[in-house]
Write a protein that holds these residues in place. Structure first.
Motif, short mmCIF file in Angstrom:
data_model
loop_
_atom_site.label_atom_id
_atom_site.label_comp_id
_atom_site.label_asym_id
_atom_site.label_seq_id
_atom_site.Cartn_x
_atom_site.Cartn_y
_atom_site.Cartn_z
N VAL A 192 11.63 -3.44 -5.45
CA VAL A 192 10.35 -2.94 -5.94
C VAL A 192 9.25 -3.49 -5.04
CG1 VAL A 192 8.73 -2.89 -7.86
CG2 VAL A 192 11.21 -2.83 -8.31
N LEU A 193 8.51 -2.59 -4.39
CA LEU A 193 7.42 -2.99 -3.50
C LEU A 193 6.09 -2.78 -4.22
CD1 LEU A 193 8.60 -1.25 -0.18
CD2 LEU A 193 9.17 -3.53 -1.01
N PRO A 194 5.38 -3.83 -4.54
CA PRO A 194 4.13 -3.68 -5.29
C PRO A 194 3.00 -3.16 -4.40
CG PRO A 194 4.49 -5.98 -4.75
CD PRO A 194 5.72 -5.25 -4.30
N VAL A 195 1.98 -2.60 -5.03
CA VAL A 195 0.79 -2.21 -4.31
C VAL A 195 0.14 -3.46 -3.71
CG1 VAL A 195 -1.55 -1.28 -4.56
CG2 VAL A 195 0.36 -0.17 -5.72
N GLY A 198 4.32 10.90 1.74
CA GLY A 198 3.30 10.02 1.21
C GLY A 198 3.80 8.86 0.39
N VAL A 199 5.07 8.50 0.54
CA VAL A 199 5.63 7.42 -0.28
C VAL A 199 5.83 6.13 0.51
CG1 VAL A 199 6.77 9.05 -1.83
CG2 VAL A 199 8.02 8.16 0.14
N GLY A 200 5.37 6.10 1.78
CA GLY A 200 5.50 4.89 2.57
C GLY A 200 6.79 4.78 3.34
N LYS A 201 7.39 5.93 3.64
CA LYS A 201 8.70 5.93 4.32
C LYS A 201 8.62 5.29 5.71
CE LYS A 201 10.19 10.01 4.50
NZ LYS A 201 9.65 10.16 5.88
N VAL A 227 18.77 4.57 2.57
CA VAL A 227 17.68 3.95 1.83
C VAL A 227 16.86 5.07 1.21
CG1 VAL A 227 15.60 2.53 1.97
CG2 VAL A 227 17.61 1.94 3.34
N LEU A 228 16.86 5.15 -0.12
CA LEU A 228 16.18 6.21 -0.84
C LEU A 228 14.89 5.66 -1.42
CD1 LEU A 228 19.57 6.91 -2.20
CD2 LEU A 228 18.26 8.93 -1.62
N LEU A 229 13.78 6.33 -1.11
CA LEU A 229 12.46 5.80 -1.43
C LEU A 229 11.70 6.74 -2.34
CD1 LEU A 229 10.53 3.45 -0.60
CD2 LEU A 229 9.69 4.94 1.21
N THR A 230 11.02 6.17 -3.32
CA THR A 230 10.11 6.94 -4.16
C THR A 230 8.90 6.10 -4.48
OG1 THR A 230 9.85 8.20 -6.22
CG2 THR A 230 11.19 6.21 -6.32
N SER A 231 7.79 6.77 -4.76
CA SER A 231 6.60 6.08 -5.24
C SER A 231 6.64 6.08 -6.76
CB SER A 231 5.34 6.76 -4.72
OG SER A 231 5.37 8.15 -5.03
N ASN A 268 8.33 2.15 -4.35
CA ASN A 268 7.13 1.71 -3.63
C ASN A 268 5.87 1.94 -4.46
OD1 ASN A 268 5.72 0.61 -1.50
ND2 ASN A 268 5.74 2.47 -0.25
N PHE A 269 4.80 1.24 -4.10
CA PHE A 269 3.50 1.37 -4.76
C PHE A 269 3.59 1.08 -6.26
CE2 PHE A 269 3.05 4.75 -1.31
CZ PHE A 269 2.50 3.87 -0.40
N ALA A 270 4.35 0.08 -6.60
CA ALA A 270 4.52 -0.26 -8.01
C ALA A 270 3.34 -1.09 -8.50
CB ALA A 270 5.82 -1.03 -8.21
#
Length: 398
Positions: A342-345, A154-157, A283-287, A318-320
């Motif tokens: 940083v990927l904003p909402v 659910g983090v947009g991977k 590429v390590l992803l987190t919300s 993600n979802f910053a």
């Protein structure tokens, strides 16, 4: 390197000669029907490692000749020169063509294509050597494997994976393949609005697992020039796909494509761990939530303990957005390291996902698109404008 060029173009001959410092045998005249007719003109010289066929006069003739080389001399790498990669790309792949070079490609791009063709030819020549001394596929062919991972779902991977792959395909059309390795609930096909004829189960078994040329015909072609390995239609079809199958698939793809992007399942499943063993960049992803950040911190600690990817990690938040109880500074402090992107909402993201058109495909402008483009540039810097933008159209090397 031994290179044979067949062309009627003086200009093309000059460009290939310059790219090889004169180390090419050029045969002038129309293309023959069979490889033997071409090779006979070498007057007893060894079969070349690389054959470059000028397809500008007759694509059909060049494709037929390339298919003949795949049978008569499977160790030879065949390149086509054409500006019709969109029209003939799939037929060329089925004919065994390794790469399509644009007639106006820069000399440096031609050199890279020829060097990679040589490496692949050498790899094919070593296929009968003892496995203990033969280099691994990924090492020889030089394909860059980029795995997108996250400790939780659910983090947009998939959004990041598909945009990264599409963005890379813009700089290297048909030289990029995206693998949906969330083998039970992967959604790459929907995210790209694809209806694949073949999925992952057919690609890790049978003829495709034994023959890379068969595997390449099973791939799904996206309108951007991206190739895709789509996940199974149901979790039941994923039964029996083990780590060894996944590792072999990634080796096959790394030998043929410049970039292999892997969309993994959440956590550290068997398949994700195997993918990481074959990965060059992570590429390590987190919300932007406590559970996601803590999970990623554990994963980073594990990688540190194993001394993995110390210089090849790309951390994406993600979802910053403000007002969620965490700031970007808090996330950096919790992770104990910097955040690269940083990927904003943004409302454009769910709209893109629902339409099956990644942001980097649609050209939608905004902060998210800008950050996703920066992620792509970490692996493939923008090409210069002008004639230099005519890069190799598929299956290139780093």
């Amino acid at each position: 390197m031994s290179i044979l060029l067949a062309t009627t173009s003086v200009e093309l001959e000059d460009r290939i000669q310059r790219a090889t410092s004169g180390h090419v045998v050029a045969i002038k005249g129309p293309l023959p029907d069979r490889p033997e007719e071409l090779l006979q003109r070498l007057v007893g010289s060894p079969v070349p490692e690389v054959v470059v066929l000028d397809a500008q006069a007759s694509s059909g003739q060049a494709l037929g000749l390339a298919a003949g080389f795949a049978v008569a001399s499977p160790g030879t790498s065949v390149l086509l020169v054409s500006d019709l990669w969109q029209e003939i790309g799939m037929d060329a792949m089925r004919a065994g063509v390794l790469d399509i070079v644009h007639p106006a490609a820069e000399i440096a791009d031609i050199q890279v294509a020829l060097e990679r063709a040589e490496r692949v030819a050498q790899l094919r020549g070593q296929s009968t050597a003892p496995a203990t001394v033969a280099p691994t596929t990924a090492t020889v062919a030089g394909g860059r494997v980029i795995s997108v991972v996250s400790p939780k779902g659910g983090v947009g991977k998939t959004t990041v994976s598909t945009n990264l792959a599409v963005g890379l395909a813009r700089s290297a059309p048909q030289a990029v393949v995206l693998v949906d390795l969330d083998i039970q609930f992967g959604d790459v096909a929907n995210a790209l609005n694809l209806q694949p004829e073949y999925q992952l189960p057919q690609m890790v078994r049978g003829d495709a697992a034994r023959d890379t040329m068969v595997l390449k015909t099973y791939l799904t072609l996206h309108p951007t020039g991206l190739y895709v390995v789509c996940g199974p239609e149901s979790p039941i079809e994923a039964d029996g796909i083990d780590g060894e199958m996944v590792g072999h698939l990634l080796d096959q793809l790394a030998a043929e494509f410049r970039f292999v992007v892997v969309d993994t399942s959440p956590g550290l499943s068997e398949h994700t761990l195997v993918a990481m063993d074959h990965t060059t960049d992570l590429v390590l992803l987190t919300s932007m939530d406590v559970h996601g950040v803590r999970g990623l911190r554990k994963e980073l600690d594990t990688l540190d303990d194993l001394e993995m990817f110390a210089d090849a990690r790309h951390i994406v938040l993600n979802f910053a957005e403000n007002g969620r109880g965490l700031s970007t500074a808090d996330v950096r402090a919790s992770l104990g390291t910097d955040v690269d992107l940083v990927l904003p909402v943004s409302r454009s993201v769910p709209a893109s996902v629902n339409q099956g058109i990644p942001l980097l495909q649609s050209g939608t402008r905004g902060p998210v698109t800008k950050e996703l483009a920066k992620l792509v540039e970490r692996f493939a810097p923008p090409a210069p404008t002008g004639r230099g933008r005519h890069r190799r159209s598929w299956v290139g090397a780093r």
